[in-house]
Design a protein around this motif. Structure first.
Motif, PDB file in Angstrom:
ATOM      1  N   ASP A   1     -14.135 -19.289  -4.651  1.00  0.00           N
ATOM      2  CA  ASP A   1     -14.922 -19.584  -6.229  1.00  0.00           C
ATOM      3  C   ASP A   1     -14.194 -21.044  -5.356  1.00  0.00           C
ATOM      4  O   ASP A   1     -15.073 -22.199  -6.683  1.00  0.00           O
ATOM      5  N   GLU A   2     -13.444 -21.477  -5.990  1.00  0.00           N
ATOM      6  CA  GLU A   2     -12.985 -22.426  -5.149  1.00  0.00           C
ATOM      7  C   GLU A   2     -13.824 -23.400  -4.672  1.00  0.00           C
ATOM      8  O   GLU A   2     -13.989 -24.856  -5.120  1.00  0.00           O
ATOM      9  N   LEU A   3     -14.238 -22.865  -3.302  1.00  0.00           N
ATOM     10  CA  LEU A   3     -15.244 -23.390  -2.622  1.00  0.00           C
ATOM     11  C   LEU A   3     -16.865 -23.606  -3.101  1.00  0.00           C
ATOM     12  O   LEU A   3     -17.022 -24.773  -2.939  1.00  0.00           O
ATOM     13  N   LEU A   4     -17.333 -22.522  -3.797  1.00  0.00           N
ATOM     14  CA  LEU A   4     -18.430 -22.217  -4.227  1.00  0.00           C
ATOM     15  C   LEU A   4     -18.954 -23.886  -4.836  1.00  0.00           C
ATOM     16  O   LEU A   4     -19.371 -24.518  -5.011  1.00  0.00           O
ATOM     17  N   THR A   5     -17.625 -23.471  -6.539  1.00  0.00           N
ATOM     18  CA  THR A   5     -17.710 -24.527  -6.796  1.00  0.00           C
ATOM     19  C   THR A   5     -17.168 -26.078  -6.681  1.00  0.00           C
ATOM     20  O   THR A   5     -18.423 -27.014  -7.573  1.00  0.00           O
ATOM     21  N   SER A   6     -17.012 -26.364  -6.076  1.00  0.00           N
ATOM     22  CA  SER A   6     -16.434 -27.886  -4.814  1.00  0.00           C
ATOM     23  C   SER A   6     -17.963 -28.223  -4.503  1.00  0.00           C
ATOM     24  O   SER A   6     -18.384 -29.740  -4.449  1.00  0.00           O
ATOM     25  N   TYR A   7     -18.997 -27.305  -3.981  1.00  0.00           N
ATOM     26  CA  TYR A   7     -20.354 -27.735  -3.498  1.00  0.00           C
ATOM     27  C   TYR A   7     -21.693 -27.457  -4.385  1.00  0.00           C
ATOM     28  O   TYR A   7     -22.314 -27.596  -4.346  1.00  0.00           O
ATOM     29  N   TYR A   8     -21.428 -26.597  -5.069  1.00  0.00           N
ATOM     30  CA  TYR A   8     -22.401 -26.019  -6.372  1.00  0.00           C
ATOM     31  C   TYR A   8     -21.443 -25.571  -7.530  1.00  0.00           C
ATOM     32  O   TYR A   8     -20.665 -25.996  -7.926  1.00  0.00           O
ATOM     33  N   SER A   9     -22.212 -25.602  -9.161  1.00  0.00           N
ATOM     34  CA  SER A   9     -22.046 -25.896 -10.167  1.00  0.00           C
ATOM     35  C   SER A   9     -21.971 -24.611 -10.011  1.00  0.00           C
ATOM     36  O   SER A   9     -21.403 -23.170  -9.272  1.00  0.00           O
ATOM     37  N   GLU A  10     -20.717 -24.362 -11.380  1.00  0.00           N
ATOM     38  CA  GLU A  10     -19.583 -22.883 -11.956  1.00  0.00           C
ATOM     39  C   GLU A  10     -20.651 -21.709 -12.082  1.00  0.00           C
ATOM     40  O   GLU A  10     -20.092 -20.367 -11.256  1.00  0.00           O
ATOM     41  N   ARG A  11     -22.041 -21.765 -12.438  1.00  0.00           N
ATOM     42  CA  ARG A  11     -22.311 -20.994 -12.492  1.00  0.00           C
ATOM     43  C   ARG A  11     -22.988 -20.498 -11.246  1.00  0.00           C
ATOM     44  O   ARG A  11     -23.763 -19.229 -11.053  1.00  0.00           O
ATOM     45  N   THR A  12     -23.984 -21.374 -10.224  1.00  0.00           N
ATOM     46  CA  THR A  12     -23.673 -20.640  -8.626  1.00  0.00           C
ATOM     47  C   THR A  12     -22.613 -19.583  -7.916  1.00  0.00           C
ATOM     48  O   THR A  12     -23.118 -18.681  -7.740  1.00  0.00           O
ATOM     49  N   ALA A  13     -21.265 -20.489  -8.499  1.00  0.00           N
ATOM     50  CA  ALA A  13     -20.328 -19.332  -8.147  1.00  0.00           C
ATOM     51  C   ALA A  13     -20.578 -18.220  -8.412  1.00  0.00           C
ATOM     52  O   ALA A  13     -19.090 -17.644  -7.906  1.00  0.00           O
ATOM     53  N   ALA A  14     -19.950 -18.215 -10.210  1.00  0.00           N
ATOM     54  CA  ALA A  14     -20.459 -17.038 -10.531  1.00  0.00           C
ATOM     55  C   ALA A  14     -21.272 -16.470 -10.516  1.00  0.00           C
ATOM     56  O   ALA A  14     -20.584 -15.023 -10.187  1.00  0.00           O
ATOM     57  N   ILE A  15     -22.578 -16.319 -10.319  1.00  0.00           N
ATOM     58  CA  ILE A  15     -23.377 -15.661  -9.330  1.00  0.00           C
ATOM     59  C   ILE A  15     -22.749 -15.144  -8.623  1.00  0.00           C
ATOM     60  O   ILE A  15     -22.810 -13.752  -8.178  1.00  0.00           O
ATOM     61  N   VAL A  16     -22.507 -15.517  -7.183  1.00  0.00           N
ATOM     62  CA  VAL A  16     -22.258 -15.499  -5.806  1.00  0.00           C
ATOM     63  C   VAL A  16     -21.272 -14.700  -6.309  1.00  0.00           C
ATOM     64  O   VAL A  16     -20.900 -13.237  -5.007  1.00  0.00           O
ATOM     65  N   LEU A  17     -19.930 -14.630  -6.992  1.00  0.00           N
ATOM     66  CA  LEU A  17     -19.012 -13.718  -6.635  1.00  0.00           C
ATOM     67  C   LEU A  17     -19.022 -12.621  -7.765  1.00  0.00           C
ATOM     68  O   LEU A  17     -18.608 -11.722  -6.796  1.00  0.00           O
ATOM     69  N   ASN A  18     -19.830 -12.629  -8.161  1.00  0.00           N
ATOM     70  CA  ASN A  18     -20.762 -11.330  -9.219  1.00  0.00           C
ATOM     71  C   ASN A  18     -21.255 -10.626  -7.758  1.00  0.00           C
ATOM     72  O   ASN A  18     -21.200  -8.872  -8.374  1.00  0.00           O
ATOM     73  N   LEU A  19     -22.225 -11.100  -6.831  1.00  0.00           N
ATOM     74  CA  LEU A  19     -22.591 -10.444  -6.093  1.00  0.00           C
ATOM     75  C   LEU A  19     -21.712  -9.979  -5.717  1.00  0.00           C
ATOM     76  O   LEU A  19     -22.226  -8.298  -4.744  1.00  0.00           O
ATOM     77  N   LEU A  20     -21.022 -10.639  -4.937  1.00  0.00           N
ATOM     78  CA  LEU A  20     -19.977 -10.000  -4.029  1.00  0.00           C
ATOM     79  C   LEU A  20     -19.014  -8.628  -4.275  1.00  0.00           C
ATOM     80  O   LEU A  20     -18.480  -7.854  -3.885  1.00  0.00           O
TER      81      LEU A  20
END
Length: 101
Positions: free
Chosen positions: A10-29
């Motif tokens: 979550d921290e890594l994805l949010t630092s490179y992309y938006s919080e929304r993108t991080a949430a989508i990836v984490l939801n998929l996982l």
């Protein structure tokens, strides 16, 4: 997967992309049928040069993983650890293992 690894993702994805993108990836996982959740109850602390990597080692041990697939050189120290036995392979080597050549 563990809560500690998810938090790191979550921290890594949010630092490179938006919080929304991080949430989508984490939801998929969280719903992927090939992702298993395991909590680690022991910290092995086998990687001294990058202690943050230890969460992946602990998870691999707790989950009885066949391989740790990484190109991160910090994991090379695991090749000299007799117990617990850990198979560290590069992405290319893992590809060869899967494809059989």
């Amino acid at each position: 997967m563990s809560n500690e690894v998810l938090t790191g993702y979550d921290e890594l994805l949010t630092s490179y992309y938006s919080e929304r993108t991080a949430a989508i990836v984490l939801n998929l996982l969280s719903v992927a049928p090939n992702v298993f959740y395991i909590e680690t109850y022991f910290k092995w602390n086998l990687i001294a040069n990058d202690p943050d990597d230890n969460k992946f080692v602990d998870l691999a041990i707790a989950g009885n993983a066949n391989y740790i697939v990484t190109n991160d050189k910090h994991f090379n120290v695991l090749r000299d650890v007799e117990f617990p036995e850990l198979n560290v392979v590069s992405l290319n080597k893992f590809r060869e293992l899967i494809l059989g050549h």
